[in-house]
Write a protein that holds these residues in place. Structure first.
Motif, short mmCIF file in Angstrom:
data_model
loop_
_atom_site.label_atom_id
_atom_site.label_comp_id
_atom_site.label_asym_id
_atom_site.label_seq_id
_atom_site.Cartn_x
_atom_site.Cartn_y
_atom_site.Cartn_z
N LYS A 234 29.94 -56.09 -11.40
CA LYS A 234 30.36 -54.72 -11.69
C LYS A 234 30.62 -53.96 -10.37
CE LYS A 234 27.54 -54.53 -15.91
NZ LYS A 234 28.66 -54.67 -16.86
N VAL A 235 29.78 -54.21 -9.37
CA VAL A 235 29.99 -53.56 -8.07
C VAL A 235 31.25 -54.10 -7.41
CG1 VAL A 235 28.92 -52.89 -5.89
CG2 VAL A 235 27.48 -53.39 -7.86
N ASN A 236 31.47 -55.42 -7.52
CA ASN A 236 32.70 -56.01 -6.98
C ASN A 236 33.93 -55.36 -7.60
OD1 ASN A 236 31.57 -57.82 -5.16
ND2 ASN A 236 31.40 -59.45 -6.68
N ALA A 237 33.86 -55.11 -8.91
CA ALA A 237 35.00 -54.48 -9.59
C ALA A 237 35.21 -53.06 -9.10
CB ALA A 237 34.76 -54.48 -11.11
N GLN A 238 34.12 -52.34 -8.80
CA GLN A 238 34.24 -50.96 -8.32
C GLN A 238 34.97 -50.90 -6.98
OE1 GLN A 238 33.15 -48.11 -9.85
NE2 GLN A 238 32.39 -49.22 -11.62
N THR A 239 34.78 -51.92 -6.15
CA THR A 239 35.42 -51.91 -4.83
C THR A 239 36.93 -52.07 -4.91
OG1 THR A 239 35.14 -54.31 -4.54
CG2 THR A 239 33.35 -52.90 -3.79
N LEU A 240 37.45 -52.51 -6.07
CA LEU A 240 38.89 -52.67 -6.24
C LEU A 240 39.62 -51.35 -6.43
CD1 LEU A 240 38.89 -55.75 -8.66
CD2 LEU A 240 39.24 -55.77 -6.18
N GLN A 253 33.57 -45.80 -15.78
CA GLN A 253 32.60 -44.71 -15.75
C GLN A 253 31.20 -45.20 -16.17
OE1 GLN A 253 33.28 -41.88 -14.30
NE2 GLN A 253 35.37 -42.63 -14.02
N ARG A 254 31.13 -46.05 -17.17
CA ARG A 254 29.82 -46.57 -17.60
C ARG A 254 29.16 -47.36 -16.48
NH1 ARG A 254 29.78 -50.96 -22.24
NH2 ARG A 254 30.20 -52.29 -20.42
N ASP A 255 29.96 -48.18 -15.80
CA ASP A 255 29.41 -48.97 -14.70
C ASP A 255 28.97 -48.08 -13.54
OD1 ASP A 255 29.90 -51.18 -16.19
OD2 ASP A 255 31.69 -51.83 -15.07
N ARG A 256 29.72 -47.02 -13.28
CA ARG A 256 29.34 -46.11 -12.20
C ARG A 256 28.02 -45.41 -12.50
NH1 ARG A 256 35.22 -43.38 -10.60
NH2 ARG A 256 35.94 -45.14 -9.30
N ILE A 257 27.82 -45.03 -13.74
CA ILE A 257 26.56 -44.39 -14.12
C ILE A 257 25.41 -45.39 -13.96
CG2 ILE A 257 25.25 -43.43 -16.05
CD1 ILE A 257 27.87 -42.17 -17.02
N LEU A 258 25.63 -46.64 -14.36
CA LEU A 258 24.61 -47.67 -14.19
C LEU A 258 24.29 -47.86 -12.71
CD1 LEU A 258 22.84 -50.05 -15.13
CD2 LEU A 258 24.89 -51.49 -15.01
N MET A 259 25.32 -47.95 -11.87
CA MET A 259 25.10 -48.12 -10.44
C MET A 259 24.34 -46.94 -9.85
SD MET A 259 26.40 -51.04 -9.60
CE MET A 259 25.85 -51.59 -11.22
#
Length: 352
Positions: A234-240, A253-259
């Protein structure tokens, strides 16, 4: 010859690929950490030979050595280890989530939010005898709540059709300054004894750590570390970036809240037990990235190892460099981290 190796289970249900260089770097830093741990346990007001330290750790040491190592030095070393790992992982998550190399929990105010709530906790729940009227086990929860509230405030104030790195840094620095002002106010309003204690704690120190601190801190850091490892894709995907992450099916957005929850949990827990040790969350991920690249499957564990090494080294210097006086570990991390932060700002300016 390929540098990547693929591991599969017999039924091919699970498989993963790992880079040999990354594995080597992680193993090397693990060895460095173990050696540093042994040296730190040996050095103090009374020197204990490293071989004797090993015997003591395995239950075959002298009673005097056992008292010094297991009662006085081990809790301090373990708190430093978990504090460095927690701050480093928190910084790595932030840098990946917002694609900003200047992001770290202390610079954007998350550590400051945890600091305010902990100082407020000490001020509100101390009696006339300078003793806490509630269990100290509630303090990590207070730190987590402060870090979480500040983290979400910074995130939402920075969001406008996406996260602007410059806007996030400016808002984070502004809120961090506000948190410092509130912390000073609560220290003045609270008992003098607690104010002096809070001032030393805010600098960042593991002096006085106990086994109770280790028992409360270690499970939280370990669980959040494992959750971060399980979420590294999920973090790898955020860097894209937003559009590319959405195109590969990421729930942005869901992954960002989790992070953000993982980040604030790590930072809040660390601040509760080790104080405001600065710049570790900034430096450790950068050092790890130079060694293993930007894949968070390797970056997260290596950042944790480097963060632990930084804090343990700073604590060792603080105990020995100016003996018999002791300098908080946060002084040494700030001495290195502040110039490094200026260097990163200079590099960002040249790129823009």
């Amino acid at each position: 010859m390929s540098k990547n190796k693929v591991f599969r289970t017999k039924n091919d249900r699970f498989s993963f690929m790992f880079d040999q260089k990354s594995v080597f770097n992680i193993l090397f830093m693990t060895c460095v950490l173990l050696v540093l741990f042994l040296v730190s346990a040996s050095i103090g007001e009374s020197f204990i030979h490293p071989l004797q330290v090993m015997k003591t750790l395995f239950g075959h040491g002298e009673p005097g050595d056992q008292l010094i190592i297991e009662t006085l030095r081990m809790p301090r070393l373990l708190v430093a280890l978990f504090a460095g790992a927690g701050l480093a992982i928190s910084g790595a998550i932030l840098q990946g989530m917002i694609k900003n190399p200047l992001a770290s929990p202390d610079i954007i105010g998350i550590t400051g939010g945890a600091g305010v709530t902990v100082v407020l906790f000490l001020a509100l729940f101390s009696d006339d005898n300078h003793s806490l009227i509630v269990s100290v086990q509630w303090m990590p929860l207070a730190a987590f709540l402060g870090a979480a509230v500040l983290g979400f405030i910074v995130y939402f104030l920075s969001y406008k059709n996406g996260i602007s790195p410059i806007r996030l840094i400016l808002i984070g620095i502004g809120l961090s300054t506000l948190m410092q002002a509130l912390t000073t106010m609560f220290m003045m309003l609270g008992p003098i004894h607690r104010a002096a204690q809070a001032n030393l704690w805010l600098t960042g120190s593991v002096n006085g750590a106990s086994w109770t601190d280790v028992q409360l801190m270690a499970p939280v850091i370990i669980i959040l570390f494992l959750l971060t490892l399980l979420s590294f894709r999920k973090v790898n995907a955020q860097t894209l970036g937003g559009e590319l992450a959405l195109s590969i099916g990421a729930h942005l957005q869901r992954d960002r809240i989790l992070m953000l929850i993982l980040c604030t949990g790590l930072a809040g827990t660390t601040v509760a037990f080790a104080g405001g040790i600065g710049f570790v969350g900034l430096m450790a991920p950068h050092m790890a990235r130079r060694l293993v690249g930007s894949s968070y499957g390797a970056l997260i564990p290596l950042s944790a190892l480097i963060g632990a090494i930084l804090v343990m080294s700073a604590d060792l210097l603080g105990r020995t460099a100016f003996s018999p006086h002791e300098v908080p570990a946060g002084v040494f991390t700030a001495t290195i981290g502040a110039p490094y932060f200026i260097y990163l700002l200079y590099k960002s300016k040249n790129r823009s």
